[in-house]
Write a protein that holds these residues in place. Sequence first.
Motif, PDB file in Angstrom:
ATOM      1  N   VAL A  53      41.228  46.436  46.635  1.00 40.07           N
ATOM      2  CA  VAL A  53      40.897  46.528  45.189  1.00 40.07           C
ATOM      3  C   VAL A  53      39.900  48.187  45.279  1.00 40.07           C
ATOM      4  CG1 VAL A  53      39.272  46.923  42.604  1.00 40.07           C
ATOM      5  CG2 VAL A  53      40.476  44.692  44.116  1.00 40.07           C
ATOM      6  N   GLN A  54      39.515  48.639  46.102  1.00 39.18           N
ATOM      7  CA  GLN A  54      38.890  50.331  46.821  1.00 39.18           C
ATOM      8  C   GLN A  54      40.187  51.190  46.487  1.00 39.18           C
ATOM      9  OE1 GLN A  54      39.705  52.523  49.200  1.00 39.18           O
ATOM     10  NE2 GLN A  54      38.382  54.574  48.166  1.00 39.18           N
ATOM     11  N   HIS A  55      41.462  50.472  47.442  1.00 37.65           N
ATOM     12  CA  HIS A  55      42.700  51.102  47.601  1.00 37.65           C
ATOM     13  C   HIS A  55      43.387  51.607  46.307  1.00 37.65           C
ATOM     14  CE1 HIS A  55      46.563  52.464  49.792  1.00 37.65           C
ATOM     15  NE2 HIS A  55      47.042  51.334  48.687  1.00 37.65           N
ATOM     16  N   THR A  56      43.677  50.212  46.044  1.00 33.26           N
ATOM     17  CA  THR A  56      43.964  50.595  43.926  1.00 33.26           C
ATOM     18  C   THR A  56      43.570  51.078  43.379  1.00 33.26           C
ATOM     19  OG1 THR A  56      43.244  48.458  43.721  1.00 33.26           O
ATOM     20  CG2 THR A  56      46.166  48.311  44.772  1.00 33.26           C
ATOM     21  N   THR A  57      42.675  51.360  43.364  1.00 34.00           N
ATOM     22  CA  THR A  57      41.802  51.915  42.006  1.00 34.00           C
ATOM     23  C   THR A  57      41.220  53.341  42.621  1.00 34.00           C
ATOM     24  OG1 THR A  57      39.835  50.640  42.162  1.00 34.00           O
ATOM     25  CG2 THR A  57      41.256  49.635  41.260  1.00 34.00           C
ATOM     26  N   GLY A  58      40.742  52.874  44.024  1.00 31.00           N
ATOM     27  CA  GLY A  58      40.108  54.417  44.642  1.00 31.00           C
ATOM     28  C   GLY A  58      38.497  54.387  44.605  1.00 31.00           C
ATOM     29  N   SER A  59      37.961  53.138  44.026  1.00 30.07           N
ATOM     30  CA  SER A  59      36.826  52.929  43.276  1.00 30.07           C
ATOM     31  C   SER A  59      36.226  51.798  43.752  1.00 30.07           C
ATOM     32  CB  SER A  59      36.077  53.076  41.523  1.00 30.07           C
ATOM     33  OG  SER A  59      35.004  52.201  41.756  1.00 30.07           O
ATOM     34  N   TYR A  60      34.534  52.044  44.872  1.00 31.05           N
ATOM     35  CA  TYR A  60      33.941  51.267  45.582  1.00 31.05           C
ATOM     36  C   TYR A  60      32.714  50.540  44.990  1.00 31.05           C
ATOM     37  CZ  TYR A  60      34.790  52.549  50.245  1.00 31.05           C
ATOM     38  OH  TYR A  60      35.626  52.971  51.627  1.00 31.05           O
ATOM     39  N   GLY A  61      32.745  50.761  43.856  1.00 33.28           N
ATOM     40  CA  GLY A  61      32.317  50.950  42.559  1.00 33.28           C
ATOM     41  C   GLY A  61      32.887  49.353  41.793  1.00 33.28           C
ATOM     42  N   ALA A  62      34.281  49.892  41.494  1.00 36.43           N
ATOM     43  CA  ALA A  62      34.940  48.586  41.178  1.00 36.43           C
ATOM     44  C   ALA A  62      35.618  47.923  42.203  1.00 36.43           C
ATOM     45  CB  ALA A  62      36.239  49.190  40.670  1.00 36.43           C
ATOM     46  N   ALA A  63      35.690  47.635  43.356  1.00 40.67           N
ATOM     47  CA  ALA A  63      35.834  46.462  44.345  1.00 40.67           C
ATOM     48  C   ALA A  63      34.773  45.753  44.171  1.00 40.67           C
ATOM     49  CB  ALA A  63      36.188  47.724  45.590  1.00 40.67           C
ATOM     50  N   GLY A  64      33.297  46.817  44.445  1.00 41.94           N
ATOM     51  CA  GLY A  64      32.229  45.748  44.674  1.00 41.94           C
ATOM     52  C   GLY A  64      31.945  44.818  43.541  1.00 41.94           C
ATOM     53  N   ALA A  65      32.002  44.931  42.661  1.00 44.36           N
ATOM     54  CA  ALA A  65      32.249  43.987  40.989  1.00 44.36           C
ATOM     55  C   ALA A  65      33.106  42.723  41.186  1.00 44.36           C
ATOM     56  CB  ALA A  65      32.549  45.206  40.041  1.00 44.36           C
ATOM     57  N   VAL A  66      34.307  43.473  41.149  1.00 47.14           N
ATOM     58  CA  VAL A  66      35.306  42.188  41.666  1.00 47.14           C
ATOM     59  C   VAL A  66      34.447  41.892  42.587  1.00 47.14           C
ATOM     60  CG1 VAL A  66      37.363  42.118  41.854  1.00 47.14           C
ATOM     61  CG2 VAL A  66      37.268  43.976  40.899  1.00 47.14           C
ATOM     62  N   ALA A  67      34.083  42.337  43.761  1.00 47.88           N
ATOM     63  CA  ALA A  67      34.151  41.071  44.939  1.00 47.88           C
ATOM     64  C   ALA A  67      32.693  40.413  44.388  1.00 47.88           C
ATOM     65  CB  ALA A  67      33.984  41.986  46.450  1.00 47.88           C
ATOM     66  N   THR A 109      45.873  39.111  44.343  1.00 50.92           N
ATOM     67  CA  THR A 109      46.760  40.557  45.020  1.00 50.92           C
ATOM     68  C   THR A 109      47.444  41.043  44.111  1.00 50.92           C
ATOM     69  OG1 THR A 109      46.570  39.488  46.975  1.00 50.92           O
ATOM     70  CG2 THR A 109      47.645  40.877  47.532  1.00 50.92           C
ATOM     71  N   ALA A 110      48.636  40.267  43.537  1.00 51.48           N
ATOM     72  CA  ALA A 110      50.046  40.754  42.536  1.00 51.48           C
ATOM     73  C   ALA A 110      48.942  42.237  41.420  1.00 51.48           C
ATOM     74  CB  ALA A 110      50.225  39.848  41.761  1.00 51.48           C
ATOM     75  N   LEU A 111      48.079  41.806  40.465  1.00 54.44           N
ATOM     76  CA  LEU A 111      47.346  42.207  39.623  1.00 54.44           C
ATOM     77  C   LEU A 111      46.975  43.711  40.360  1.00 54.44           C
ATOM     78  CD1 LEU A 111      45.235  39.465  37.591  1.00 54.44           C
ATOM     79  CD2 LEU A 111      47.150  40.910  37.016  1.00 54.44           C
ATOM     80  N   ALA A 112      45.860  43.781  41.389  1.00 51.93           N
ATOM     81  CA  ALA A 112      45.345  44.369  41.853  1.00 51.93           C
ATOM     82  C   ALA A 112      47.029  45.626  42.155  1.00 51.93           C
ATOM     83  CB  ALA A 112      45.122  44.887  42.920  1.00 51.93           C
ATOM     84  N   LEU A 113      47.650  45.577  42.856  1.00 47.47           N
ATOM     85  CA  LEU A 113      48.967  46.446  43.200  1.00 47.47           C
ATOM     86  C   LEU A 113      49.390  46.767  42.155  1.00 47.47           C
ATOM     87  CD1 LEU A 113      50.466  43.707  46.467  1.00 47.47           C
ATOM     88  CD2 LEU A 113      48.896  46.114  46.590  1.00 47.47           C
ATOM     89  N   ASN A 114      49.469  45.970  41.229  1.00 48.67           N
ATOM     90  CA  ASN A 114      50.549  46.336  40.097  1.00 48.67           C
ATOM     91  C   ASN A 114      49.211  47.149  38.730  1.00 48.67           C
ATOM     92  OD1 ASN A 114      52.913  45.450  39.856  1.00 48.67           O
ATOM     93  ND2 ASN A 114      52.057  43.648  40.773  1.00 48.67           N
TER      94      ASN A 114
END
Length: 430
Positions: A53-67, A109-114
């Motif tokens: 998620v950090q790779h696809t959004t550029g945000s650690y905040g968003a990645a941490g929230a999803v996790a 995975t598919a949602l994040a990549l798209n």
Amino acid sequence: MASTVTTSKDSAATSRPGYGRLLRARGAWTFLLPGFAARQPFAMLTLSIVLLVQHTTGSYGAAGAVAAVTGVSMALFAPYTGRLADRHGQRAVLVPGVLVHAAAGLALTALALNGAPLWALFAAAVPTGASVPQVGPMVRARWGVRLKGSPLMATAAAFESVTDEFTFVVGPLLATALCTTVDPSAGLVTEAALTLVGGLLFAAQKGTQPPVATSGDGHTRVRHASALRVPGVRVLIVTFLGIGSVFGGMQVSLAAFTESIGEPGLNGVLYGVFAAGNMLAGLACGAIAWKVAPQRRLIVAYAALALAASALWTADSAPLLGALGLLVGMCIAPALITGYTLVESLVPAGARTEAFTWLTGAVALGQAAAVTVAGQFEDRLWDGAGFLVPMGGTLLALATLLALRSRLAGAPRGRTVARGMGHREPVAVD
């Protein structure tokens, strides 16, 4: 006076606790190997989500929230998965569970990549976390069937604690390697595949799963009470929440501390020292023939943990923090192992998988809460303020444990306690 009658062969096999005797228990390897494969992905899940998620959004905040959504969802749904496994059998729950988890992980995975919006990632994270297979508790329940109250139960609890810790050493390394050298999505895809294959292999071991109590005509019309109704289980949940606060607080605070001293690369080293202390203490606990009652051992171990965790915030150098982290890790293992051992005396066989999932869920929930609070402390207070979270969490849990320690006494063998919580099998009802 309660007594335990064993054959000479059984007595010889369990007279002295030890890993060699444990691993020679009949049928052990048939569920240990697939069980290890099936729970390895659990340690990959959170980090794989963060890196993708950090790779696809550029945000650690968003990645941490999803996790975090995934972790909370797992903690909330795990006990119900355990209850269903106790009622209908582990295979009946595990097979559809791993299918749902693999599908949900691949969908995330598919949602994040798209480039899907954050709310869509949250929506996919819920079933991904809710369907995480509770293989660790299922393995512990199978040990209970194999050993049936022998002295080796404490050794089995120690063995499982060490296995869990080893999983959390290997899993993140594998996830990082896949996401950074293969593809950002490789970690989560591999996690889904390993969960599916390992889970199905584990579910295929029908001969070692705990039996499901049935009525005389073969139907599962049995009075089932939740493990949560056992007062001692509720006390253990609070103590395990405190242990979760140590894991979560250490993760955030170690990263912040090493960043503040300009040595971010030390984060992995210091956390590895902490994990090593946990593993070494776990190995030692399993090799000792304990003569002290587990209730007393838990209080002593937890008091030591709270004392060690209370010193973390005073560390002003990496060597001192490493030494304190090692000490904290060595105190966690005895508390975890003894808590799991107590389940065998507190909870009837028909509810133990659920009880184990309540405890593992409590650790996950305490960890998620600690990560959030420690992060706020590090941002708003001073470098290292996040270490106050393990101190506060363990002290509050210790106070609860001391106040309610009488509830950890198991019912005498052979007695049936109200609401089906004795040590006899649940009675079938028409």
